[in-house]
Design a protein around this motif. Sequence first.
Motif, PDB file in Angstrom:
ATOM      1  N   SER A 153      43.303  42.144  39.068  1.00  0.00           N
ATOM      2  CA  SER A 153      44.121  42.930  38.141  1.00  0.00           C
ATOM      3  C   SER A 153      44.975  42.011  37.269  1.00  0.00           C
ATOM      4  O   SER A 153      45.112  40.824  37.547  1.00  0.00           O
ATOM      5  CB  SER A 153      45.045  43.861  38.918  1.00  0.00           C
ATOM      6  OG  SER A 153      45.999  43.100  39.639  1.00  0.00           O
ATOM      7  N   ASP A 154      45.561  42.611  36.237  1.00  0.00           N
ATOM      8  CA  ASP A 154      46.521  41.877  35.405  1.00  0.00           C
ATOM      9  C   ASP A 154      47.700  41.403  36.256  1.00  0.00           C
ATOM     10  O   ASP A 154      48.231  40.312  36.034  1.00  0.00           O
ATOM     11  CB  ASP A 154      47.043  42.758  34.266  1.00  0.00           C
ATOM     12  CG  ASP A 154      45.991  43.048  33.203  1.00  0.00           C
ATOM     13  OD1 ASP A 154      44.928  42.394  33.195  1.00  0.00           O
ATOM     14  OD2 ASP A 154      46.251  43.933  32.359  1.00  0.00           O
ATOM     15  N   ALA A 155      48.110  42.214  37.232  1.00  0.00           N
ATOM     16  CA  ALA A 155      49.229  41.833  38.103  1.00  0.00           C
ATOM     17  C   ALA A 155      48.914  40.559  38.883  1.00  0.00           C
ATOM     18  O   ALA A 155      49.791  39.710  39.072  1.00  0.00           O
ATOM     19  CB  ALA A 155      49.561  42.975  39.060  1.00  0.00           C
ATOM     20  N   ASP A 156      47.664  40.417  39.320  1.00  0.00           N
ATOM     21  CA  ASP A 156      47.267  39.185  40.017  1.00  0.00           C
ATOM     22  C   ASP A 156      47.485  37.979  39.118  1.00  0.00           C
ATOM     23  O   ASP A 156      48.057  36.967  39.531  1.00  0.00           O
ATOM     24  CB  ASP A 156      45.797  39.244  40.445  1.00  0.00           C
ATOM     25  CG  ASP A 156      45.544  40.156  41.637  1.00  0.00           C
ATOM     26  OD1 ASP A 156      46.512  40.658  42.242  1.00  0.00           O
ATOM     27  OD2 ASP A 156      44.359  40.361  41.955  1.00  0.00           O
TER      28      ASP A 156
ATOM     29  N   LEU B 206      47.733  32.546  30.745  1.00  0.00           N
ATOM     30  CA  LEU B 206      46.514  33.282  31.112  1.00  0.00           C
ATOM     31  C   LEU B 206      46.960  34.411  32.050  1.00  0.00           C
ATOM     32  O   LEU B 206      46.893  34.298  33.260  1.00  0.00           O
ATOM     33  CB  LEU B 206      45.504  32.358  31.794  1.00  0.00           C
ATOM     34  CG  LEU B 206      45.088  31.122  30.998  1.00  0.00           C
ATOM     35  CD1 LEU B 206      44.144  30.252  31.816  1.00  0.00           C
ATOM     36  CD2 LEU B 206      44.453  31.522  29.680  1.00  0.00           C
ATOM     37  N   CYS B 207      47.430  35.521  31.458  1.00  0.00           N
ATOM     38  CA  CYS B 207      48.136  36.550  32.218  1.00  0.00           C
ATOM     39  C   CYS B 207      47.395  37.878  32.334  1.00  0.00           C
ATOM     40  O   CYS B 207      47.916  38.824  32.920  1.00  0.00           O
ATOM     41  CB  CYS B 207      49.506  36.793  31.578  1.00  0.00           C
ATOM     42  SG  CYS B 207      50.534  35.299  31.495  1.00  0.00           S
ATOM     43  N   SER B 208      46.202  37.985  31.794  1.00  0.00           N
ATOM     44  CA  SER B 208      45.431  39.229  31.858  1.00  0.00           C
ATOM     45  C   SER B 208      44.107  38.992  32.568  1.00  0.00           C
ATOM     46  O   SER B 208      43.480  37.952  32.379  1.00  0.00           O
ATOM     47  CB  SER B 208      45.142  39.749  30.449  1.00  0.00           C
ATOM     48  OG  SER B 208      46.340  40.015  29.761  1.00  0.00           O
TER      49      SER B 208
ATOM     50  N   GLU C  58      36.957  40.429  33.646  1.00  0.00           N
ATOM     51  CA  GLU C  58      35.738  40.050  34.363  1.00  0.00           C
ATOM     52  C   GLU C  58      36.012  39.063  35.507  1.00  0.00           C
ATOM     53  O   GLU C  58      35.295  38.087  35.699  1.00  0.00           O
ATOM     54  CB  GLU C  58      34.715  39.486  33.390  1.00  0.00           C
ATOM     55  CG  GLU C  58      34.254  40.504  32.362  1.00  0.00           C
ATOM     56  CD  GLU C  58      33.268  39.936  31.354  1.00  0.00           C
ATOM     57  OE1 GLU C  58      32.768  38.807  31.566  1.00  0.00           O
ATOM     58  OE2 GLU C  58      33.019  40.641  30.370  1.00  0.00           O
ATOM     59  N   GLY C  59      37.091  39.316  36.251  1.00  0.00           N
ATOM     60  CA  GLY C  59      37.399  38.492  37.425  1.00  0.00           C
ATOM     61  C   GLY C  59      38.045  37.164  37.133  1.00  0.00           C
ATOM     62  O   GLY C  59      38.127  36.318  38.017  1.00  0.00           O
ATOM     63  N   ARG C  60      38.553  36.993  35.930  1.00  0.00           N
ATOM     64  CA  ARG C  60      39.232  35.734  35.556  1.00  0.00           C
ATOM     65  C   ARG C  60      40.549  36.052  34.869  1.00  0.00           C
ATOM     66  O   ARG C  60      40.699  37.123  34.266  1.00  0.00           O
ATOM     67  CB  ARG C  60      38.355  34.939  34.594  1.00  0.00           C
ATOM     68  CG  ARG C  60      37.044  34.495  35.222  1.00  0.00           C
ATOM     69  CD  ARG C  60      36.176  33.689  34.263  1.00  0.00           C
ATOM     70  NE  ARG C  60      36.896  32.598  33.652  1.00  0.00           N
ATOM     71  CZ  ARG C  60      36.726  32.215  32.383  1.00  0.00           C
ATOM     72  NH1 ARG C  60      35.864  32.836  31.608  1.00  0.00           N
ATOM     73  NH2 ARG C  60      37.407  31.206  31.895  1.00  0.00           N
ATOM     74  N   CYS C  61      41.456  35.113  34.882  1.00  0.00           N
ATOM     75  CA  CYS C  61      42.703  35.241  34.143  1.00  0.00           C
ATOM     76  C   CYS C  61      42.500  34.665  32.751  1.00  0.00           C
ATOM     77  O   CYS C  61      42.049  33.519  32.619  1.00  0.00           O
ATOM     78  CB  CYS C  61      43.843  34.512  34.848  1.00  0.00           C
ATOM     79  SG  CYS C  61      44.291  35.243  36.457  1.00  0.00           S
TER      80      CYS C  61
END
Length: 108
Positions: free
Chosen positions: A83-86, A98-100, A103-106
Amino acid sequence: NEVAPCRSTEGCRARGLCGESDAGCVALGDEDCRTALVCKDWGSCGAEAGACVTQSDEDCRASWFCRIKGRCTARRGRCVVGSDADCGRSELCRSRRLCSEQEGRCVR
């Protein structure tokens, strides 16, 4: 008192492979995993089928992988960016914006 051979190995310290079995050194219980680097670094804190795997979001959130890379969600036995929170709680967000999650990446 003689220490069991597996307990004195790097495999025990790093990957939780501290128990003796016919297959060699394996993770026999969660405690083997919880004291190993694989738990602290990767969030793999539970024993399943002789290996340490990720079982909960809590284990992921406590790991280096979450703090640095944003891999804070447990999915299919490992920690992933979920998630974006992660991403928002990671060093990637603070240092490289890199906050969003995408596809499984920030990403930015």
